[in-house]
Design a protein around this motif. Structure first.
Motif, PDB file in Angstrom:
ATOM      1  N   ASN A 236       0.836  -1.198   0.000  1.00 61.41           N
ATOM      2  CA  ASN A 236       0.000   0.000   0.000  1.00 61.41           C
ATOM      3  C   ASN A 236       0.871   1.248   0.000  1.00 61.41           C
ATOM      4  OD1 ASN A 236      -1.864   2.075   0.455  1.00 61.41           O
ATOM      5  ND2 ASN A 236      -3.167   0.756   1.709  1.00 61.41           N
ATOM      6  N   ILE A 237       1.017   1.859  -1.160  1.00 61.83           N
ATOM      7  CA  ILE A 237       1.883   3.047  -1.252  1.00 61.83           C
ATOM      8  C   ILE A 237       1.115   4.328  -0.953  1.00 61.83           C
ATOM      9  CG2 ILE A 237       3.426   1.954  -2.915  1.00 61.83           C
ATOM     10  CD1 ILE A 237       2.074   3.693  -5.093  1.00 61.83           C
ATOM     11  N   TYR A 238      -0.212   4.254  -0.900  1.00 60.22           N
ATOM     12  CA  TYR A 238      -0.991   5.460  -0.601  1.00 60.22           C
ATOM     13  C   TYR A 238      -0.832   5.855   0.862  1.00 60.22           C
ATOM     14  CZ  TYR A 238      -4.600   8.961  -1.295  1.00 60.22           C
ATOM     15  OH  TYR A 238      -5.276  10.148  -1.393  1.00 60.22           O
ATOM     16  N   GLN A 239      -0.438   4.915   1.695  1.00 54.69           N
ATOM     17  CA  GLN A 239      -0.201   5.204   3.104  1.00 54.69           C
ATOM     18  C   GLN A 239       1.193   5.767   3.345  1.00 54.69           C
ATOM     19  OE1 GLN A 239      -1.029   1.446   5.028  1.00 54.69           O
ATOM     20  NE2 GLN A 239      -3.236   1.832   5.097  1.00 54.69           N
ATOM     21  N   ASP A 240       2.024   5.787   2.308  1.00 54.06           N
ATOM     22  CA  ASP A 240       3.393   6.301   2.415  1.00 54.06           C
ATOM     23  C   ASP A 240       3.362   7.817   2.240  1.00 54.06           C
ATOM     24  OD1 ASP A 240       6.042   6.967   2.217  1.00 54.06           O
ATOM     25  OD2 ASP A 240       6.544   5.509   0.669  1.00 54.06           O
ATOM     26  N   GLN A 241       3.591   8.539   3.334  1.00 57.38           N
ATOM     27  CA  GLN A 241       3.533   9.996   3.288  1.00 57.38           C
ATOM     28  C   GLN A 241       4.628  10.592   2.396  1.00 57.38           C
ATOM     29  OE1 GLN A 241       1.280  12.036   4.979  1.00 57.38           O
ATOM     30  NE2 GLN A 241       0.151  10.218   5.602  1.00 57.38           N
ATOM     31  N   THR A 242       5.666   9.813   2.100  1.00 60.95           N
ATOM     32  CA  THR A 242       6.770  10.325   1.276  1.00 60.95           C
ATOM     33  C   THR A 242       6.580  10.031  -0.214  1.00 60.95           C
ATOM     34  OG1 THR A 242       8.136   8.305   1.404  1.00 60.95           O
ATOM     35  CG2 THR A 242       8.323   9.895   3.224  1.00 60.95           C
ATOM     36  N   MET A 243       5.484   9.348  -0.552  1.00 67.66           N
ATOM     37  CA  MET A 243       5.285   8.954  -1.939  1.00 67.66           C
ATOM     38  C   MET A 243       4.990  10.164  -2.824  1.00 67.66           C
ATOM     39  SD  MET A 243       5.406   6.547  -4.104  1.00 67.66           S
ATOM     40  CE  MET A 243       5.658   5.256  -2.868  1.00 67.66           C
ATOM     41  N   THR A 244       5.639  10.197  -3.971  1.00 72.99           N
ATOM     42  CA  THR A 244       5.427  11.223  -4.988  1.00 72.99           C
ATOM     43  C   THR A 244       5.413  10.537  -6.342  1.00 72.99           C
ATOM     44  OG1 THR A 244       7.797  11.613  -5.318  1.00 72.99           O
ATOM     45  CG2 THR A 244       6.688  12.936  -3.605  1.00 72.99           C
ATOM     46  N   PRO A 245       4.950  11.216  -7.385  1.00 73.33           N
ATOM     47  CA  PRO A 245       5.027  10.606  -8.723  1.00 73.33           C
ATOM     48  C   PRO A 245       6.458  10.230  -9.092  1.00 73.33           C
ATOM     49  CG  PRO A 245       3.506  12.440  -8.753  1.00 73.33           C
ATOM     50  CD  PRO A 245       4.170  12.467  -7.401  1.00 73.33           C
ATOM     51  N   ALA A 246       7.414  11.061  -8.712  1.00 70.51           N
ATOM     52  CA  ALA A 246       8.817  10.775  -9.027  1.00 70.51           C
ATOM     53  C   ALA A 246       9.291   9.515  -8.306  1.00 70.51           C
ATOM     54  CB  ALA A 246       9.699  11.964  -8.642  1.00 70.51           C
ATOM     55  N   LYS A 247       8.882   9.342  -7.046  1.00 76.39           N
ATOM     56  CA  LYS A 247       9.285   8.163  -6.289  1.00 76.39           C
ATOM     57  C   LYS A 247       8.627   6.915  -6.858  1.00 76.39           C
ATOM     58  CE  LYS A 247       9.562   6.258  -1.619  1.00 76.39           C
ATOM     59  NZ  LYS A 247       9.309   6.505  -0.168  1.00 76.39           N
ATOM     60  N   LEU A 248       7.367   7.027  -7.258  1.00 75.51           N
ATOM     61  CA  LEU A 248       6.681   5.896  -7.885  1.00 75.51           C
ATOM     62  C   LEU A 248       7.422   5.484  -9.151  1.00 75.51           C
ATOM     63  CD1 LEU A 248       4.329   3.930  -8.306  1.00 75.51           C
ATOM     64  CD2 LEU A 248       3.088   5.794  -9.433  1.00 75.51           C
ATOM     65  N   LYS A 249       7.786   6.450  -9.943  1.00 73.24           N
ATOM     66  CA  LYS A 249       8.515   6.168 -11.181  1.00 73.24           C
ATOM     67  C   LYS A 249       9.841   5.478 -10.884  1.00 73.24           C
ATOM     68  CE  LYS A 249      10.269   8.463 -15.351  1.00 73.24           C
ATOM     69  NZ  LYS A 249      10.362   9.770 -16.076  1.00 73.24           N
ATOM     70  N   GLN A 250      10.527   5.947  -9.873  1.00 74.43           N
ATOM     71  CA  GLN A 250      11.817   5.357  -9.497  1.00 74.43           C
ATOM     72  C   GLN A 250      11.641   3.902  -9.063  1.00 74.43           C
ATOM     73  OE1 GLN A 250      13.609   6.924  -5.895  1.00 74.43           O
ATOM     74  NE2 GLN A 250      15.672   6.583  -6.671  1.00 74.43           N
ATOM     75  N   LEU A 251      10.617   3.622  -8.252  1.00 75.49           N
ATOM     76  CA  LEU A 251      10.383   2.264  -7.770  1.00 75.49           C
ATOM     77  C   LEU A 251      10.064   1.317  -8.919  1.00 75.49           C
ATOM     78  CD1 LEU A 251       8.209   3.037  -4.605  1.00 75.49           C
ATOM     79  CD2 LEU A 251      10.577   2.194  -4.645  1.00 75.49           C
ATOM     80  N   VAL A 252       9.256   1.790  -9.847  1.00 71.84           N
ATOM     81  CA  VAL A 252       8.885   0.965 -11.009  1.00 71.84           C
ATOM     82  C   VAL A 252      10.105   0.708 -11.906  1.00 71.84           C
ATOM     83  CG1 VAL A 252       7.519   0.895 -13.129  1.00 71.84           C
ATOM     84  CG2 VAL A 252       6.472   1.671 -10.994  1.00 71.84           C
ATOM     85  N   GLN A 253      10.895   1.713 -12.127  1.00 80.91           N
ATOM     86  CA  GLN A 253      12.080   1.564 -12.972  1.00 80.91           C
ATOM     87  C   GLN A 253      13.115   0.637 -12.323  1.00 80.91           C
ATOM     88  OE1 GLN A 253      13.163   5.697 -13.639  1.00 80.91           O
ATOM     89  NE2 GLN A 253      12.037   5.738 -15.584  1.00 80.91           N
ATOM     90  N   GLN A 254      13.229   0.697 -11.008  1.00 82.04           N
ATOM     91  CA  GLN A 254      14.146  -0.198 -10.312  1.00 82.04           C
ATOM     92  C   GLN A 254      13.692  -1.650 -10.462  1.00 82.04           C
ATOM     93  OE1 GLN A 254      14.147   1.362  -6.314  1.00 82.04           O
ATOM     94  NE2 GLN A 254      15.799   2.816  -6.720  1.00 82.04           N
ATOM     95  N   ALA A 255      12.387  -1.870 -10.326  1.00 82.58           N
ATOM     96  CA  ALA A 255      11.849  -3.222 -10.476  1.00 82.58           C
ATOM     97  C   ALA A 255      12.009  -3.712 -11.898  1.00 82.58           C
ATOM     98  CB  ALA A 255      10.371  -3.236 -10.075  1.00 82.58           C
ATOM     99  N   ASP A 256      11.901  -2.809 -12.853  1.00 79.32           N
ATOM    100  CA  ASP A 256      12.010  -3.183 -14.252  1.00 79.32           C
ATOM    101  C   ASP A 256      13.422  -3.641 -14.594  1.00 79.32           C
ATOM    102  OD1 ASP A 256      10.725  -3.268 -16.917  1.00 79.32           O
ATOM    103  OD2 ASP A 256      12.256  -1.789 -17.425  1.00 79.32           O
ATOM    104  N   LYS A 257      14.419  -3.098 -13.912  1.00 79.66           N
ATOM    105  CA  LYS A 257      15.812  -3.425 -14.178  1.00 79.66           C
ATOM    106  C   LYS A 257      16.278  -4.641 -13.405  1.00 79.66           C
ATOM    107  CE  LYS A 257      17.054   1.414 -15.120  1.00 79.66           C
ATOM    108  NZ  LYS A 257      17.837   2.574 -14.641  1.00 79.66           N
ATOM    109  N   ALA A 258      15.499  -5.029 -12.392  1.00 77.06           N
ATOM    110  CA  ALA A 258      15.922  -6.147 -11.529  1.00 77.06           C
ATOM    111  C   ALA A 258      15.902  -7.472 -12.282  1.00 77.06           C
ATOM    112  CB  ALA A 258      15.006  -6.205 -10.325  1.00 77.06           C
TER     113      ALA A 258
END
Length: 258
Positions: A236-258
């Motif tokens: 649940n990332i909606y509960q993450d107060q630090t979540m931003t569109p940029a952070k979401l993009k970073q997390l997805v890109q990291q998973a894509d490269k894994a």
């Protein structure tokens, strides 16, 4: 100090402590999850929530909608998810939304371009689940009618665009404008090629009303605190107060490269 005075002070302290406890309880009830300033549309009492007896904009009851008909391409448990993006994407964003929910609009306005970028690049797939929370909280049937229309748009292969149009044109939470099928068909005119005879028939006939009702039942049974509920790969990332569109993009890109 007399025993009477001590007792009076003790009683006063107890009253003060009791009032503080009451205030804490009230504050807790008012507190909602926030992402970028968006207030979550919270669940109402179970006896108030529900769409099984909600009336459509044309006076047709959901209970009369007939057999459950899932929209074309729906997947997941009981075919309750509308997928967007490539199946091969390594990351999955699961989104529970209500088209009348202001917080859902805030989420969409903030994250729309990032989600589109990630789905179009093949790095992210999104599974949309539709709820009718506001119909229960505020009364009305706009959540149900809009969700049915969105499912009709999925049948026509136009769900992503129509989904965006509904949130971009969302009426005030207390305005049940989406209860009118005519309004939903009017907005469909903003999506190229959507206002066809089959789409209009689907919207006006409530083809997917029972499917929407079952989706909302799944939402109620999922233990979620409100809409939107947004999960990235199950978290649940909606509960993450630090979540931003940029952070979401970073997390997805990291998973894509894994």
């Amino acid at each position: 100090m007399s025993e009477k005075n001590r007792e009076g002070k003790r009683t006063a302290r107890e009253r003060l402590a009791e009032e503080r406890d009451k205030q804490k309880t009230a504050d807790k009830r008012r507190r909602v999850l926030v992402v970028g300033g968006a207030i979550v549309c919270v669940l109402a009492l179970a006896g108030v929530i529900g769409v099984l007896a909600a009336n459509s904009g044309d006076g047709k009851a959901d209970a009369e909608a007939g057999p459950l008909t899932a929209p074309s391409g729906a997947n997941g448990d009981d075919s309750l998810a509308i997928p967007v993006g490539k199946e091969s994407a390594k990351s999955t964003l699961t989104v529970w939304e209500d088209f009348r929910c202001p917080a859902c609009k805030s989420f969409e306005d903030g994250y729309r371009s990032t989600v589109h970028e990630l789905t179009e690049s093949g790095q992210l797939k999104v599974e949309y689940h539709l709820a009718t929370l506001i119909d229960g909280n505020m009364r009305g049937s706009g959540s149900l009618r809009a969700a049915n229309a969105a499912a009709c748009a999925q049948d026509a292969g136009k769900f992503p665009a129509y989904h965006d149009v509904l949130f971009e044109n969302q009426p005030a939470e207390t305005d049940d404008a989406y209860a009118q099928n005519s309004k939903l068909i009017e907005l469909a005119g903003k999506v190229d090629g959507l206002t066809t005879a089959p789409f209009k028939k689907c919207v006006e006939g409530g083809t997917h009303d029972s499917w929407v009702a079952k989706s909302h039942q799944a939402f109620q049974g999922g233990g979620f605190s409100g809409t939107p509920t947004v999960l990235l790969n199950g978290k649940n990332i909606y509960q993450d107060q630090t979540m931003t569109p940029a952070k979401l993009k970073q997390l997805v890109q990291q998973a894509d490269k894994a």
